[in-house]
Design a protein around this motif. Sequence first.
Motif, short mmCIF file in Angstrom:
data_model
loop_
_atom_site.label_atom_id
_atom_site.label_comp_id
_atom_site.label_asym_id
_atom_site.label_seq_id
_atom_site.Cartn_x
_atom_site.Cartn_y
_atom_site.Cartn_z
N CYS A 3 -3.29 36.12 50.44
CA CYS A 3 -2.38 35.20 49.75
C CYS A 3 -2.56 33.83 50.39
CB CYS A 3 -0.93 35.67 49.88
SG CYS A 3 0.20 34.64 48.93
N LEU A 4 -3.07 32.90 49.60
CA LEU A 4 -3.35 31.55 50.08
C LEU A 4 -2.15 30.67 49.75
CD1 LEU A 4 -7.01 31.26 48.75
CD2 LEU A 4 -6.20 32.31 50.86
N TYR A 5 -1.37 30.33 50.75
CA TYR A 5 -0.20 29.47 50.59
C TYR A 5 -0.64 28.02 50.74
CZ TYR A 5 4.11 32.26 50.36
OH TYR A 5 5.15 33.05 49.94
N ALA A 6 -0.55 27.25 49.67
CA ALA A 6 -0.94 25.84 49.69
C ALA A 6 0.31 24.98 49.82
CB ALA A 6 -1.70 25.49 48.42
N PRO A 31 -7.64 37.68 46.01
CA PRO A 31 -6.79 36.57 46.47
C PRO A 31 -5.72 36.19 45.45
CG PRO A 31 -8.76 35.68 45.50
CD PRO A 31 -8.90 37.18 45.44
N LEU A 32 -4.66 35.61 45.95
CA LEU A 32 -3.64 34.97 45.13
C LEU A 32 -3.33 33.62 45.77
CD1 LEU A 32 -0.98 37.78 44.46
CD2 LEU A 32 -2.62 36.80 42.83
N ILE A 33 -2.97 32.66 44.95
CA ILE A 33 -2.55 31.35 45.44
C ILE A 33 -1.07 31.17 45.16
CG2 ILE A 33 -2.77 28.84 45.14
CD1 ILE A 33 -5.68 29.36 44.23
N VAL A 34 -0.35 30.69 46.16
CA VAL A 34 1.05 30.29 46.01
C VAL A 34 1.11 28.80 46.31
CG1 VAL A 34 3.39 30.53 46.91
CG2 VAL A 34 1.97 32.56 46.61
N ILE A 35 1.65 28.04 45.36
CA ILE A 35 1.74 26.59 45.52
C ILE A 35 3.14 26.24 46.01
CG2 ILE A 35 1.46 24.36 44.37
CD1 ILE A 35 -0.36 25.81 42.33
N SER A 99 8.70 34.03 49.03
CA SER A 99 8.80 34.74 50.31
C SER A 99 7.45 35.22 50.81
CB SER A 99 9.73 35.94 50.14
OG SER A 99 9.65 36.80 51.25
N MET A 100 7.06 34.76 51.99
CA MET A 100 5.83 35.27 52.61
C MET A 100 5.98 36.75 52.94
SD MET A 100 4.44 32.39 55.23
CE MET A 100 3.95 30.78 54.66
#
Length: 113
Positions: A3-6, A31-35, A99-100
Amino acid sequence: MYCLYAFNGELMCFVHVLLNALDMNEKGKSPLIVIEGAAVKLVGELEKESCPFHALYMKTKEAGLIDGVCKACSAKMKVMEEVQASGLPLLDDMSGHPSMAAYADKGYTIITF
């Protein structure tokens, strides 16, 4: 699974999030992206065809790699309309933020940008 938290609102930093998500996806890393944070301001810019990174963003979006955008930060940064117009989900399961722990509980390794 990653999970890539940007968080970073710098466009060139966010481009690397997109590139890494696509690369990881091609290599089967799920992968997933969280903005989050200041990065929510980039959604409206990247949705514009005139943005030099629009095609890269759309490739990532159409691949289903963007899990969503922070609801609280979108409101605070005054970009809620642009984010809603993008069609990306608003995430708010931790006091209005994504939530991480929820991603960690699903087995994702979290990487922050």
